[in-house]
Design a protein around this motif. Sequence first.
Motif, short mmCIF file in Angstrom:
data_model
loop_
_atom_site.label_atom_id
_atom_site.label_comp_id
_atom_site.label_asym_id
_atom_site.label_seq_id
_atom_site.Cartn_x
_atom_site.Cartn_y
_atom_site.Cartn_z
N LEU A 177 56.45 33.41 67.77
CA LEU A 177 57.59 33.58 66.86
C LEU A 177 58.75 34.28 67.54
N SER A 178 59.94 33.84 67.21
CA SER A 178 61.15 34.49 67.71
C SER A 178 62.25 34.07 66.75
N ASN A 179 63.47 34.53 67.03
CA ASN A 179 64.56 34.12 66.15
C ASN A 179 64.80 32.62 66.22
N ALA A 180 64.46 32.05 67.39
CA ALA A 180 64.64 30.60 67.50
C ALA A 180 63.45 29.83 66.94
N ARG A 181 62.34 30.50 66.78
CA ARG A 181 61.12 29.85 66.25
C ARG A 181 60.62 30.67 65.06
N ARG A 182 61.11 30.28 63.90
CA ARG A 182 60.80 31.06 62.70
C ARG A 182 59.80 30.33 61.82
N ILE A 183 59.15 31.11 60.99
CA ILE A 183 58.30 30.50 59.96
C ILE A 183 59.18 30.15 58.76
N THR A 184 58.93 28.98 58.20
CA THR A 184 59.66 28.59 56.99
C THR A 184 58.85 29.01 55.77
N PHE A 185 59.48 29.72 54.87
CA PHE A 185 58.83 30.05 53.60
C PHE A 185 59.41 29.16 52.52
N GLU A 186 58.53 28.39 51.91
CA GLU A 186 58.98 27.48 50.86
C GLU A 186 58.86 28.21 49.51
N TYR A 187 59.89 28.02 48.72
CA TYR A 187 59.93 28.73 47.43
C TYR A 187 60.47 27.77 46.39
N VAL A 188 59.61 27.31 45.52
CA VAL A 188 60.01 26.33 44.51
C VAL A 188 60.68 27.07 43.35
N MET A 189 61.80 26.56 42.91
CA MET A 189 62.58 27.27 41.89
C MET A 189 62.16 26.80 40.49
N LEU A 190 61.44 27.66 39.80
CA LEU A 190 60.90 27.33 38.47
C LEU A 190 61.62 28.17 37.41
N LYS A 191 62.21 27.47 36.49
CA LYS A 191 63.05 28.13 35.49
C LYS A 191 62.28 29.19 34.70
N GLY A 192 62.81 30.41 34.73
CA GLY A 192 62.22 31.49 33.93
C GLY A 192 60.87 31.98 34.45
N VAL A 193 60.43 31.48 35.60
CA VAL A 193 59.10 31.86 36.10
C VAL A 193 59.21 32.75 37.34
N ASN A 194 60.02 32.31 38.32
CA ASN A 194 60.09 33.05 39.59
C ASN A 194 61.51 33.10 40.13
N ASP A 195 62.52 32.89 39.25
CA ASP A 195 63.88 32.65 39.76
C ASP A 195 64.89 33.75 39.43
N SER A 196 64.42 34.96 39.08
CA SER A 196 65.38 36.02 38.72
C SER A 196 65.94 36.69 39.97
N ALA A 197 67.01 37.47 39.76
CA ALA A 197 67.58 38.23 40.88
C ALA A 197 66.56 39.23 41.42
N ALA A 198 65.76 39.80 40.53
CA ALA A 198 64.72 40.75 40.97
C ALA A 198 63.71 40.03 41.87
N ASP A 199 63.37 38.78 41.53
CA ASP A 199 62.45 38.00 42.37
C ASP A 199 63.05 37.79 43.76
N ALA A 200 64.36 37.51 43.80
CA ALA A 200 65.02 37.27 45.10
C ALA A 200 64.96 38.54 45.95
N ARG A 201 65.22 39.69 45.31
CA ARG A 201 65.19 40.95 46.08
C ARG A 201 63.78 41.24 46.56
N ALA A 202 62.80 40.97 45.72
CA ALA A 202 61.40 41.20 46.12
C ALA A 202 61.02 40.30 47.29
N LEU A 203 61.53 39.08 47.27
CA LEU A 203 61.23 38.13 48.36
C LEU A 203 61.75 38.68 49.69
N VAL A 204 62.98 39.16 49.65
CA VAL A 204 63.58 39.70 50.87
C VAL A 204 62.78 40.90 51.38
N ARG A 205 62.37 41.76 50.47
CA ARG A 205 61.59 42.94 50.88
C ARG A 205 60.27 42.53 51.52
#
Length: 404
Positions: free
Chosen positions: A302-330
Amino acid sequence: MTLVLDTTPSSPALPTVAPALPTLAGLDRAALAAALETIGVAPKQTRMRVNQLWSWMYVRGVTSFGAMSDVSKELRAKLEGSFSLDRPEIVSEQVSVDGTRKWLLRLPRLGHEARAPEVEAVYIPEAERGTLCISSQVGCTLNCSFCHTGTQRLVRNLEPHEIVGQILLARDRLGDWPGGFSQSHAAGTIPPGDGRLLPSSERKITNIVLMGMGEPLYNFDNVRRAMEVASDGEGLSVSRRRITLSTSGVVPEIPRWGAEAGTMLAISLHATNDALRDKLVPINKKYPIAELLAACRDYPGLSNARRITFEYVMLKGVNDSAADARALVRRLAGIPAKINLIPFNPWPGTDYECSEWGQIERFAEIVNNAGYASPVRTPRGRDILAACGQLRSESVKLRASERT
Ligand code: SAH
Ligand code: SF4
């Protein structure tokens, strides 16, 4: 508008018809050598003969032994009597308005199978690349609640040559061999290309993703052998950096895949806490998020040129809040990562809905501001149910009561 080309034979095969000869197309070097030995090729010659077949099959894409001009007539006749170069049979080919193509493919029955299993493969053309999405299993043992394939029970693992066969078939249909369509359709009557690899800049299929039907890490050995054929520099020649395996999170197999196959990796994350991920991706109960992310941190190369892709499916009202986005980043802190936001692709019978576009944009902005490239994956081929998670061959339909 959808173009449907139905190539189903109009009448069923008669029982007296001899079964199709086993195919060599898609086999690796060891399996080819074993096949040649069964027709009496002397062990001293096997290596040279395998190299010849390799080049005809994987550089030029021929579909008949007759075209193999540097193979002796006698050997060609023996090959023709015992083997074929058949690809998986096309049941249907659909072309989306956006150019995405989906094939429903029928595979030969294995001894015990009552009916021929079917899988799907999808080609997605983009300005900079062309991606072929292939299947690794017929159905899936896992049942992620938002995935169409998950409603289909596992029929079986694909054999290595059946995985490679999807690549060969797609190249045939796209004319993605040196010399274009002539090799595959003229059955050797037009001299195939001059034996040089098609330069990558001229290829239609530049990338391969194991994101079709099935969990590839549950068919580890066959997928690894298939990717060895796909990445072989004297053959199909798709570099391992252009092959991505997507997993729902079979944690113990991740380090082994990194060591033995070394392709790029994508993780179907979809949630940032175990309670929710347990519901969306039930394998999480066995391998929770912390263990999954630890395996990602340790993934080789792994390096900046070789990253892992994290897939995140956007489900309405399930995992798509701003708090979810911040938690993902953390949670991804410290991992060289790309985040792929996938708008949920609906399928008949699902209760989930795709997040609103405004919500997806807000989510993406938080992730972008944290320094992650987070392209929102434009849904492709939705009109032909070819988008992520919509694949499901019709051969095995489960009643709702049968789903677990
Ligand atoms: N089994 C592997 C690979 C196949 S699924 C895996 O789960 O990773 C490919 C991707 O499509 C995964 O990220 C999966 O979670 C996602 N997906 C499944 N169903 C979907 C749907 N209905 N809409 C959008 N993405 C979906
Ligand atoms: Fe299987 Fe992947 Fe679908 Fe989950 S998302 S059911 S692992 S194909």
